[in-house]
Design an enzyme around this catalytic site. Structure first.
Site, PDB file in Angstrom:
ATOM      1  N   CYS A  83       0.831  -1.205   0.000  1.00 57.18           N
ATOM      2  CA  CYS A  83       0.000   0.000   0.000  1.00 57.18           C
ATOM      3  C   CYS A  83       0.868   1.259   0.000  1.00 57.18           C
ATOM      4  O   CYS A  83       1.751   1.399   0.855  1.00 57.18           O
ATOM      5  CB  CYS A  83      -0.919  -0.004   1.211  1.00 57.18           C
ATOM      6  SG  CYS A  83      -2.005   1.444   1.293  1.00 57.18           S
ATOM      7  N   HIS A 154       1.713  -7.157  -6.635  1.00 54.29           N
ATOM      8  CA  HIS A 154       1.156  -6.081  -7.455  1.00 54.29           C
ATOM      9  C   HIS A 154       2.225  -5.704  -8.472  1.00 54.29           C
ATOM     10  O   HIS A 154       3.308  -5.255  -8.100  1.00 54.29           O
ATOM     11  CB  HIS A 154       0.796  -4.885  -6.579  1.00 54.29           C
ATOM     12  CG  HIS A 154       0.068  -3.803  -7.316  1.00 54.29           C
ATOM     13  ND1 HIS A 154      -0.999  -3.127  -6.769  1.00 54.29           N
ATOM     14  CD2 HIS A 154       0.235  -3.271  -8.550  1.00 54.29           C
ATOM     15  CE1 HIS A 154      -1.451  -2.231  -7.652  1.00 54.29           C
ATOM     16  NE2 HIS A 154      -0.703  -2.307  -8.726  1.00 54.29           N
ATOM     17  N   GLY A 195      -3.048  -6.242  -9.875  1.00 52.60           N
ATOM     18  CA  GLY A 195      -2.812  -4.964 -10.540  1.00 52.60           C
ATOM     19  C   GLY A 195      -3.329  -4.956 -11.963  1.00 52.60           C
ATOM     20  O   GLY A 195      -2.835  -5.703 -12.814  1.00 52.60           O
TER      21      GLY A 195
END
Length: 324
Positions: A83, A154, A195
């Site tokens: 994050c 991601h 992603g």
């Protein structure tokens, strides 16, 4: 998915898919251990299988938080190293941990020692000026050696300086090829990609190419029916019939009634239901009725039923128009 995948959202998503692993929004270890905010661990038993995603960087504190998560009944404890939020950076959580794989390894080791459920990691391919081709293999190697066997990657770098969290979801280019390379280098790890994945077609392609899993975030939130309803059949081979989007809405009514009896508000649940009919005739009237009406003091299940009826009328009118 902070502020998005709360327990109301997850309950809805479980109605749409029996098998998909659901994740909580990120819960910080300090909030649980120091703040005593154990209500953040609340979930419905119907949500299983469900993983608790933790944010933190102190091994001892994360170990305590992981234990609280296990005691609450979660099936997996996930450490967020992806994050890019400013709030997260200030607490040395999230993507900034990509800069210290040794610390992440210590955190994972402490968490694994504290719990019996699996400890997993969600990460980026790198941050800022790091070279992903160098950083990601080292990260996977060191954290994997600490006992983590499941990673969700991601496939974008995170720019902690100069880009907002929203921009970090779109501007850094996706590098699926690098994630695929990691599949070849780390045959003993379970690697999922995240992603930019917006459909089951994409998910099936990644799985066919050898990746072990696919995490879908915002697309599953904004268009849950399209992403989740057919996931059991196409991804998990589950041939049992599932609910339609309309049936899932009706199945939410008893849940909403229970939430209201505990002092909850209708909008806390229906804000997650706005995209249920995304792309279908009548979706706009459904969203409008819920958005405008759910915050009223007397709002309850009747509003959801009225919005569903309006959506179905719009569907019928669109069908008649096509027939004509």
């Amino acid at each position: 998915m902070m502020d998005w995948t709360d327990r109301h959202c997850r309950y809805l998503h479980r109605l749409l898919s029996r098998n998909t692993l659901l994740y909580t929004e990120m819960v910080t270890a300090p909030a649980l251990v120091r703040g005593g905010a154990l209500h953040l661990l609340d979930f419905d038993l119907a949500e299983h299988p469900v993983a608790l995603q933790l944010g933190g960087s102190d091994p001892a504190e994360l170990a305590k938080a992981a234990r609280l998560g296990q005691d609450a009944g979660y099936d997996e404890i996930n450490l967020n190293c992806g994050c890019p939020s400013d709030r997260v950076q200030s607490g040395t959580f999230g993507a900034v941990l990509m800069q210290d794989p040794g610390l992440v390894a210590d955190c994972v080791r402490a968490m694994r020692d504290a719990v019996d459920v699996e400890v997993t990691v969600k990460c980026r391919i790198g941050v800022d000026e790091q070279i992903p081709e160098e950083v990601l293999p080292e990260f996977l190697s060191r954290v994997g050696a600490a006992g983590c066997k499941r990673f969700t990657i991601h496939a974008r770098k995170a720019w902690l300086q100069g880009l907002s969290p929203k921009e970090n979801r779109d501007i850094p280019p996706l590098d699926y090829g690098l994630v695929q390379q990691m599949r070849g280098l780390f045959s003993g790890l379970h690697l999922s990609v995240n992603g930019g994945v917006t459909s089951l077609d994409q998910a099936e392609a990644f799985l066919a190419a050898g990746l072990d899993g696919v995490m879908i975030g915002r697309a599953a939130y904004h268009d849950p029916a399209s992403v989740l309803i057919d996931a059991d059949r196409r991804i998990f081979g589950d041939t049992a019939p599932g609910l339609s989007a309309e049936d899932a809405v009706l199945a939410m009514i008893p849940y909403i009634e229970g939430h209201l009896t505990t002092g909850g508000k209708l909008a806390q649940v229906t804000r997650h239901m706005l995209g249920m009919f995304q792309g279908r005739p009548g979706a706009r009237v459904w969203r409008r009725m819920l958005s405008e009406g759910a915050h009223r003091k007397d709002a309850g299940p009747a509003l959801v039923e009225q919005a569903l009826a309006a959506f179905q009328r719009a569907q019928a009118e669109a069908a008649d128009s096509d027939a004509a």
